[in-house]
Design a protein around this motif. Structure first.
Motif, PDB file in Angstrom:
ATOM      1  N   ALA A 178      10.790   2.660   8.174  1.00  0.00           N
ATOM      2  CA  ALA A 178      11.049   2.700   6.726  1.00  0.00           C
ATOM      3  C   ALA A 178      12.202   1.753   6.391  1.00  0.00           C
ATOM      4  N   LYS A 179      12.025   0.498   6.727  1.00  0.00           N
ATOM      5  CA  LYS A 179      13.059  -0.507   6.487  1.00  0.00           C
ATOM      6  C   LYS A 179      13.089  -0.918   5.018  1.00  0.00           C
ATOM      7  N   MET A 180      14.264  -1.364   4.565  1.00  0.00           N
ATOM      8  CA  MET A 180      14.411  -1.873   3.202  1.00  0.00           C
ATOM      9  C   MET A 180      14.333  -3.396   3.202  1.00  0.00           C
ATOM     10  N   TYR A 181      13.648  -3.918   2.178  1.00  0.00           N
ATOM     11  CA  TYR A 181      13.482  -5.367   2.014  1.00  0.00           C
ATOM     12  C   TYR A 181      13.985  -5.792   0.640  1.00  0.00           C
ATOM     13  N   ASP A 182      14.349  -7.069   0.535  1.00  0.00           N
ATOM     14  CA  ASP A 182      14.916  -7.595  -0.702  1.00  0.00           C
ATOM     15  C   ASP A 182      13.949  -7.445  -1.870  1.00  0.00           C
ATOM     16  N   ALA A 183      14.451  -6.914  -2.987  1.00  0.00           N
ATOM     17  CA  ALA A 183      13.632  -6.772  -4.193  1.00  0.00           C
ATOM     18  C   ALA A 183      13.530  -8.069  -4.966  1.00  0.00           C
ATOM     19  N   GLY A 184      14.326  -9.064  -4.605  1.00  0.00           N
ATOM     20  CA  GLY A 184      14.393 -10.311  -5.351  1.00  0.00           C
ATOM     21  C   GLY A 184      13.433 -11.377  -4.898  1.00  0.00           C
ATOM     22  N   PHE A 185      12.484 -11.016  -4.033  1.00  0.00           N
ATOM     23  CA  PHE A 185      11.488 -11.985  -3.564  1.00  0.00           C
ATOM     24  C   PHE A 185      10.177 -11.243  -3.353  1.00  0.00           C
ATOM     25  N   VAL A 186       9.249 -11.451  -4.282  1.00  0.00           N
ATOM     26  CA  VAL A 186       8.045 -10.618  -4.342  1.00  0.00           C
ATOM     27  C   VAL A 186       6.817 -11.494  -4.577  1.00  0.00           C
ATOM     28  N   PHE A 187       5.725 -11.183  -3.904  1.00  0.00           N
ATOM     29  CA  PHE A 187       4.407 -11.675  -4.319  1.00  0.00           C
ATOM     30  C   PHE A 187       3.594 -10.455  -4.721  1.00  0.00           C
ATOM     31  N   ALA A 188       3.059 -10.452  -5.933  1.00  0.00           N
ATOM     32  CA  ALA A 188       2.324  -9.291  -6.438  1.00  0.00           C
ATOM     33  C   ALA A 188       1.063  -9.743  -7.166  1.00  0.00           C
ATOM     34  N   VAL A 189       0.024  -8.935  -7.045  1.00  0.00           N
ATOM     35  CA  VAL A 189      -1.260  -9.188  -7.690  1.00  0.00           C
ATOM     36  C   VAL A 189      -1.524  -8.069  -8.688  1.00  0.00           C
ATOM     37  N   ASN A 190      -2.012  -8.433  -9.858  1.00  0.00           N
ATOM     38  CA  ASN A 190      -2.313  -7.454 -10.904  1.00  0.00           C
ATOM     39  C   ASN A 190      -3.611  -6.735 -10.570  1.00  0.00           C
ATOM     40  N   THR A 191      -3.481  -5.647  -9.803  1.00  0.00           N
ATOM     41  CA  THR A 191      -4.611  -4.759  -9.513  1.00  0.00           C
ATOM     42  C   THR A 191      -4.252  -3.368 -10.031  1.00  0.00           C
ATOM     43  N   ARG A 192      -5.225  -2.507 -10.091  1.00  0.00           N
ATOM     44  CA  ARG A 192      -4.950  -1.133 -10.539  1.00  0.00           C
ATOM     45  C   ARG A 192      -3.946  -0.464  -9.603  1.00  0.00           C
ATOM     46  N   GLN A 193      -4.086  -0.697  -8.295  1.00  0.00           N
ATOM     47  CA  GLN A 193      -3.151  -0.115  -7.334  1.00  0.00           C
ATOM     48  C   GLN A 193      -1.725  -0.579  -7.627  1.00  0.00           C
ATOM     49  N   THR A 194      -1.562  -1.867  -7.835  1.00  0.00           N
ATOM     50  CA  THR A 194      -0.230  -2.413  -8.097  1.00  0.00           C
ATOM     51  C   THR A 194       0.370  -1.850  -9.375  1.00  0.00           C
ATOM     52  N   PHE A 251       2.935   3.887   0.986  1.00  0.00           N
ATOM     53  CA  PHE A 251       2.392   3.234   2.178  1.00  0.00           C
ATOM     54  C   PHE A 251       2.980   3.808   3.465  1.00  0.00           C
ATOM     55  N   TRP A 252       2.914   5.147   3.561  1.00  0.00           N
ATOM     56  CA  TRP A 252       3.110   5.857   4.821  1.00  0.00           C
ATOM     57  C   TRP A 252       4.477   5.611   5.457  1.00  0.00           C
ATOM     58  N   TYR A 253       5.487   5.300   4.642  1.00  0.00           N
ATOM     59  CA  TYR A 253       6.856   5.103   5.135  1.00  0.00           C
ATOM     60  C   TYR A 253       6.886   4.069   6.269  1.00  0.00           C
ATOM     61  N   ASP A 254       6.109   3.033   6.108  1.00  0.00           N
ATOM     62  CA  ASP A 254       5.939   2.040   7.173  1.00  0.00           C
ATOM     63  C   ASP A 254       5.992   0.645   6.565  1.00  0.00           C
ATOM     64  N   ARG A 255       7.063  -0.096   6.851  1.00  0.00           N
ATOM     65  CA  ARG A 255       7.260  -1.410   6.233  1.00  0.00           C
ATOM     66  C   ARG A 255       6.126  -2.373   6.538  1.00  0.00           C
ATOM     67  N   ARG A 256       5.387  -2.138   7.609  1.00  0.00           N
ATOM     68  CA  ARG A 256       4.271  -3.022   7.957  1.00  0.00           C
ATOM     69  C   ARG A 256       3.292  -3.161   6.796  1.00  0.00           C
ATOM     70  N   TYR A 257       3.213  -2.122   5.946  1.00  0.00           N
ATOM     71  CA  TYR A 257       2.208  -2.104   4.894  1.00  0.00           C
ATOM     72  C   TYR A 257       2.738  -2.542   3.528  1.00  0.00           C
ATOM     73  N   TYR A 258       4.036  -2.758   3.398  1.00  0.00           N
ATOM     74  CA  TYR A 258       4.532  -3.226   2.100  1.00  0.00           C
ATOM     75  C   TYR A 258       5.333  -4.521   2.197  1.00  0.00           C
ATOM     76  N   VAL A 259       5.312  -5.170   3.375  1.00  0.00           N
ATOM     77  CA  VAL A 259       5.945  -6.485   3.517  1.00  0.00           C
ATOM     78  C   VAL A 259       4.956  -7.451   4.170  1.00  0.00           C
ATOM     79  N   SER A 260       5.182  -8.737   3.943  1.00  0.00           N
ATOM     80  CA  SER A 260       4.246  -9.740   4.473  1.00  0.00           C
ATOM     81  C   SER A 260       4.385  -9.928   5.977  1.00  0.00           C
ATOM     82  N   GLN A 261       5.582  -9.690   6.535  1.00  0.00           N
ATOM     83  CA  GLN A 261       5.900  -9.973   7.937  1.00  0.00           C
ATOM     84  C   GLN A 261       5.806 -11.473   8.253  1.00  0.00           C
ATOM     85  N   ILE A 262       5.923 -12.298   7.233  1.00  0.00           N
ATOM     86  CA  ILE A 262       5.892 -13.754   7.398  1.00  0.00           C
ATOM     87  C   ILE A 262       7.153 -14.327   6.766  1.00  0.00           C
ATOM     88  N   VAL A 263       7.922 -15.090   7.528  1.00  0.00           N
ATOM     89  CA  VAL A 263       9.194 -15.596   7.008  1.00  0.00           C
ATOM     90  C   VAL A 263       9.375 -17.086   7.295  1.00  0.00           C
TER      91      VAL A 263
END
Length: 284
Positions: A178-194, A251-263
């Protein structure tokens, strides 16, 4: 100006929307005269509660993101500390485009197995193609993706009063996945889920005076014995705490599912850089 130039020098020609929270008129003139495809939007504070004018509670950020996603199918939200380094980010887009292609996902691992995976997998460093390929096959990532790790967990830097608004699982939130990531850098898509599961709650929290910025909240942290995950460090990250908590709950308290893991396509520089950026802000 540095951010805009870093985007244009790579050949990006997409519209850039700059929200004006109080930029000096001479700087606005420089931006208008030296940039192409730049739309400057004045943030209309009169449409929101008085607490919105407290800029360092960062409530405005969720409003900006919600407004632009309302108008467009997707966005990159960038704080001015972000510097783009790569002209091709299709490897990030693939992480959300897979939803239109995947037919059969592998089964979701239970929490304890994901705890083990978090300890065994290397942290983000460039672009790990094996992890990326596994993510494409699983195709369970959020369509609201964060990118830059902040160096600690969510629980350690989130004011306890926040949990009145966002019931959560503290046992899971203490874990290193459950790591924290910067809120100031986001890619988001306008879907119902989002929009309904993430942006709505981010937006509503900004409007509630004590949700995003509890009265006793402070930025300075005191990590006990360098514990950055299991113990509250007496500080709060405002909008960043909220969006990370919302994403973790979804997303199951798992950063794998809410971050890109690409830097491999950006770096963060909060110190500022001297130089003349005006000649590089036009579209190439």
């Amino acid at each position: 100006m540095r951010l805009i130039s870093s985007i244009r020098k790579l050949g990006y020609r997409q519209k850039i929307i700059l929200y004006n929270l109080g930029i000096a008129q001479d700087n606005l003139k420089l931006l208008e005269e030296n940039s192409c495809h730049l739309e400057i939007r004045n943030f209309n504070f009169s449409n929101f509660p008085p607490s919105m004018t407290q800029l360092k509670s960062y409530r405005w950020k969720s409003i900006v993101i919600a407004q632009v996603l309302r108008d467009y199918g997707s966005l990159w939200y960038l704080d001015s500390s972000v510097i783009f380094e790569k002209s091709n980010v299709s490897h990030v887009y693939d992480l959300v485009n897979c939803y239109g292609k995947v037919r059969k996902r592998p089964p979701m691992l239970p929490s304890y197995s994901r705890d083990i995976r978090e300890n065994r997998e290397p942290h983000e460093n460039g672009w790990d193609q094996k992890i990326w390929e596994n993510n494409l096959q699983e195709c369970r990532k959020s369509q609201y993706l964060l990118h830059g790790y902040s160096g600690h967990g969510i629980l350690s830097v989130t004011h306890p009063e926040v949990y009145k608004y966002f019931p959560t699982n503290p046992g899971e939130l203490k874990k290193e996945k459950a790591k924290m990531y910067d809120a100031g850098f986001v890619f988001a898509v306008n879907t119902r889920q989002t929009m309904m599961n993430i942006v709505k709650w981010y937006f509503l929290c900004a409007l509630e005076e004590d949700c995003m910025a509890p009265k006793s909240a402070v930025l300075g942290c005191q990590f006990v014995d360098d514990d950055r995950f299991r113990t509250y460090a007496g500080c709060h990250r405002y909008d960043q705490s909220i969006i990370n908590l919302v994403l973790a709950n979804q997303f199951w308290y798992d950063r794998r599912y809410y971050v890109s893991q690409i830097v491999d396509f950006f770096h963060i520089d909060r110190a500022g850089t001297s130089g003349n950026f005006q000649d590089h802000m036009k579209c190439i």
